[in-house]
Motif scaffolding. Structure first.
Motif, PDB file in Angstrom:
ATOM      1  N   PHE A  26       0.840  -1.201   0.000  1.00 54.33           N
ATOM      2  CA  PHE A  26       0.000   0.000   0.000  1.00 54.33           C
ATOM      3  C   PHE A  26       0.871   1.245   0.000  1.00 54.33           C
ATOM      4  CE2 PHE A  26      -2.529  -3.119   2.576  1.00 54.33           C
ATOM      5  CZ  PHE A  26      -3.411  -3.436   1.569  1.00 54.33           C
ATOM      6  N   CYS A  27       0.791   2.006  -1.073  1.00 56.21           N
ATOM      7  CA  CYS A  27       1.442   3.307  -1.147  1.00 56.21           C
ATOM      8  C   CYS A  27       0.396   4.328  -0.722  1.00 56.21           C
ATOM      9  CB  CYS A  27       1.938   3.585  -2.560  1.00 56.21           C
ATOM     10  SG  CYS A  27       3.247   2.461  -3.069  1.00 56.21           S
ATOM     11  N   ILE A  28       0.507   4.754   0.523  1.00 60.17           N
ATOM     12  CA  ILE A  28      -0.505   5.609   1.142  1.00 60.17           C
ATOM     13  C   ILE A  28       0.040   7.028   1.202  1.00 60.17           C
ATOM     14  CG2 ILE A  28      -1.887   5.989   3.206  1.00 60.17           C
ATOM     15  CD1 ILE A  28      -1.322   2.973   3.844  1.00 60.17           C
ATOM     16  N   ILE A  29      -0.695   7.937   0.617  1.00 59.96           N
ATOM     17  CA  ILE A  29      -0.269   9.336   0.540  1.00 59.96           C
ATOM     18  C   ILE A  29      -1.233  10.201   1.342  1.00 59.96           C
ATOM     19  CG2 ILE A  29       0.256  11.271  -1.003  1.00 59.96           C
ATOM     20  CD1 ILE A  29       2.047   8.813  -1.526  1.00 59.96           C
ATOM     21  N   TYR A  30      -0.664  11.101   2.124  1.00 59.70           N
ATOM     22  CA  TYR A  30      -1.461  12.109   2.837  1.00 59.70           C
ATOM     23  C   TYR A  30      -0.662  13.407   2.825  1.00 59.70           C
ATOM     24  CZ  TYR A  30      -4.124  14.570   6.383  1.00 59.70           C
ATOM     25  OH  TYR A  30      -4.876  15.506   7.050  1.00 59.70           O
ATOM     26  N   GLU A  31      -1.260  14.435   2.271  1.00 59.23           N
ATOM     27  CA  GLU A  31      -0.655  15.762   2.187  1.00 59.23           C
ATOM     28  C   GLU A  31       0.762  15.714   1.616  1.00 59.23           C
ATOM     29  OE1 GLU A  31      -1.094  17.768   5.974  1.00 59.23           O
ATOM     30  OE2 GLU A  31      -3.241  18.105   5.599  1.00 59.23           O
ATOM     31  N   GLY A  32       0.928  14.952   0.526  1.00 65.79           N
ATOM     32  CA  GLY A  32       2.205  14.904  -0.178  1.00 65.79           C
ATOM     33  C   GLY A  32       3.261  14.028   0.466  1.00 65.79           C
ATOM     34  N   LYS A  33       2.885  13.282   1.500  1.00 67.61           N
ATOM     35  CA  LYS A  33       3.836  12.400   2.185  1.00 67.61           C
ATOM     36  C   LYS A  33       3.376  10.960   2.051  1.00 67.61           C
ATOM     37  CE  LYS A  33       5.082  15.910   5.547  1.00 67.61           C
ATOM     38  NZ  LYS A  33       5.087  16.280   6.965  1.00 67.61           N
ATOM     39  N   ILE A  34       4.353  10.043   2.068  1.00 67.19           N
ATOM     40  CA  ILE A  34       4.074   8.620   1.964  1.00 67.19           C
ATOM     41  C   ILE A  34       4.333   7.956   3.313  1.00 67.19           C
ATOM     42  CG2 ILE A  34       6.400   8.077   1.114  1.00 67.19           C
ATOM     43  CD1 ILE A  34       5.008   5.904  -0.680  1.00 67.19           C
ATOM     44  N   LEU A  35       3.477   7.016   3.666  1.00 70.03           N
ATOM     45  CA  LEU A  35       3.618   6.275   4.914  1.00 70.03           C
ATOM     46  C   LEU A  35       4.614   5.131   4.727  1.00 70.03           C
ATOM     47  CD1 LEU A  35       2.688   5.619   7.834  1.00 70.03           C
ATOM     48  CD2 LEU A  35       0.938   4.144   6.787  1.00 70.03           C
ATOM     49  N   LEU A  36       5.621   5.078   5.606  1.00 66.63           N
ATOM     50  CA  LEU A  36       6.635   4.033   5.554  1.00 66.63           C
ATOM     51  C   LEU A  36       6.897   3.491   6.951  1.00 66.63           C
ATOM     52  CD1 LEU A  36       9.205   5.812   3.205  1.00 66.63           C
ATOM     53  CD2 LEU A  36       7.519   4.071   2.571  1.00 66.63           C
ATOM     54  N   GLY A  37       7.093   2.174   7.013  1.00 64.70           N
ATOM     55  CA  GLY A  37       7.430   1.536   8.278  1.00 64.70           C
ATOM     56  C   GLY A  37       8.815   0.935   8.216  1.00 64.70           C
ATOM     57  N   LYS A  38       9.533   1.004   9.336  1.00 66.45           N
ATOM     58  CA  LYS A  38      10.857   0.386   9.403  1.00 66.45           C
ATOM     59  C   LYS A  38      10.668  -1.099   9.689  1.00 66.45           C
ATOM     60  CE  LYS A  38      15.421   0.791  11.394  1.00 66.45           C
ATOM     61  NZ  LYS A  38      16.249   1.465  12.382  1.00 66.45           N
ATOM     62  N   ARG A  39      11.098  -1.938   8.733  1.00 67.30           N
ATOM     63  CA  ARG A  39      10.856  -3.384   8.807  1.00 67.30           C
ATOM     64  C   ARG A  39      11.701  -4.059   9.883  1.00 67.30           C
ATOM     65  NH1 ARG A  39       8.223  -6.435   5.418  1.00 67.30           N
ATOM     66  NH2 ARG A  39       9.769  -8.112   5.610  1.00 67.30           N
ATOM     67  N   ASN A  40      11.049  -4.937  10.631  1.00 67.58           N
ATOM     68  CA  ASN A  40      11.728  -5.743  11.640  1.00 67.58           C
ATOM     69  C   ASN A  40      12.281  -7.037  11.069  1.00 67.58           C
ATOM     70  OD1 ASN A  40      11.422  -4.169  13.970  1.00 67.58           O
ATOM     71  ND2 ASN A  40       9.332  -4.886  14.268  1.00 67.58           N
ATOM     72  N   ASN A  41      11.727  -7.507   9.953  1.00 65.93           N
ATOM     73  CA  ASN A  41      12.041  -8.834   9.426  1.00 65.93           C
ATOM     74  C   ASN A  41      12.678  -8.771   8.052  1.00 65.93           C
ATOM     75  OD1 ASN A  41      10.604  -9.966  11.685  1.00 65.93           O
ATOM     76  ND2 ASN A  41       8.716  -9.507  10.599  1.00 65.93           N
ATOM     77  N   GLU A  42      13.403  -9.818   7.728  1.00 64.26           N
ATOM     78  CA  GLU A  42      13.905 -10.002   6.364  1.00 64.26           C
ATOM     79  C   GLU A  42      12.747 -10.473   5.499  1.00 64.26           C
ATOM     80  OE1 GLU A  42      16.621  -8.978   5.362  1.00 64.26           O
ATOM     81  OE2 GLU A  42      18.098  -9.152   6.934  1.00 64.26           O
ATOM     82  N   PRO A  43      12.790 -10.276   4.225  1.00 65.69           N
ATOM     83  CA  PRO A  43      13.790  -9.469   3.536  1.00 65.69           C
ATOM     84  C   PRO A  43      13.523  -7.977   3.760  1.00 65.69           C
ATOM     85  CG  PRO A  43      12.201 -10.312   1.950  1.00 65.69           C
ATOM     86  CD  PRO A  43      11.825 -10.881   3.297  1.00 65.69           C
ATOM     87  N   ALA A  44      14.519  -7.183   3.505  1.00 69.28           N
ATOM     88  CA  ALA A  44      14.449  -5.721   3.644  1.00 69.28           C
ATOM     89  C   ALA A  44      14.433  -5.258   5.098  1.00 69.28           C
ATOM     90  CB  ALA A  44      13.269  -5.140   2.866  1.00 69.28           C
ATOM     91  N   LYS A  45      14.975  -6.064   5.992  1.00 66.75           N
ATOM     92  CA  LYS A  45      15.048  -5.698   7.407  1.00 66.75           C
ATOM     93  C   LYS A  45      15.795  -4.376   7.575  1.00 66.75           C
ATOM     94  CE  LYS A  45      16.491  -7.407  11.904  1.00 66.75           C
ATOM     95  NZ  LYS A  45      16.989  -8.568  12.649  1.00 66.75           N
TER      96      LYS A  45
END
Length: 166
Positions: A26-45
């Motif tokens: 989900f690419c979630i946009i609000y007021e020109g910003k994107i919501l991102l979470g810092k992953r705890n797990n692999e891949p992309a930890k």
């Protein structure tokens, strides 16, 4: 009773070594910003990544969209007006969730949507060591493109959004 489609760690690692996984992000946009979470797990930890998850065996796409959005965002986006499939993209990783020596291939179905003020205020995002993400941030799209902590596949999504939507 255990779900007949639940795989233990060894079975899941074996499946990942032989098959692609199908995921929804989900690419979630609000007021020109994107919501991102810092992953705890692999891949992309330890990278900032969009919320999302895997489609399960025998799960209809719309049911997966609803389940993943409720699990990750605490609200159902399956019927949200204006959501848009951004395409079908491959994600390749050198490691998997359980084994650094097994690569992972995702067939990814990212969806774009914009939150209204009420949806933004109602967001109840899970974060912590036992969750998928340790914390959440909202980043300006241009800042996310140059941030080394934002995963390259998310930067690919942002470039698509800037080219096709914004």
């Amino acid at each position: 009773m255990q779900n007949k489609f639940f795989l233990d760690k060894d079975e899941f690692s074996r499946a990942i070594s032989m098959l692609p996984l199908i995921s929804i992000d989900f690419c979630i946009i609000y007021e020109g910003k994107i919501l991102l979470g810092k992953r705890n797990n692999e891949p992309a930890k330890n990278f900032f990544f969009t919320p999302g998850g895997r489609i399960r065996k025998n799960e209809r796409f719309e049911d997966a969209l609803k389940r993943i959005s409720v699990d990750e965002l605490n609200f159902d986006i399956s019927n949200k007006v204006g959501k848009r499939l951004m395409g079908i993209w491959d994600h390749f990783y050198d490691q998997s969730a359980y084994d650094k020596n097994i690569s992972t291939h995702y067939v990814n179905l990212p969806h774009l949507f914009f939150l209204n003020k009420k949806e933004f205020q109602d967001l109840d995002l899970k974060s912590g060591e036992s969750d998928q993400h340790s914390r959440w941030i909202w980043l300006e799209l241009d800042n996310a493109l140059v941030d080394d902590k934002v995963h390259k596949y998310i930067k690919q999504n942002i470039k698509w959004i800037k080219k096709n939507i914004i």
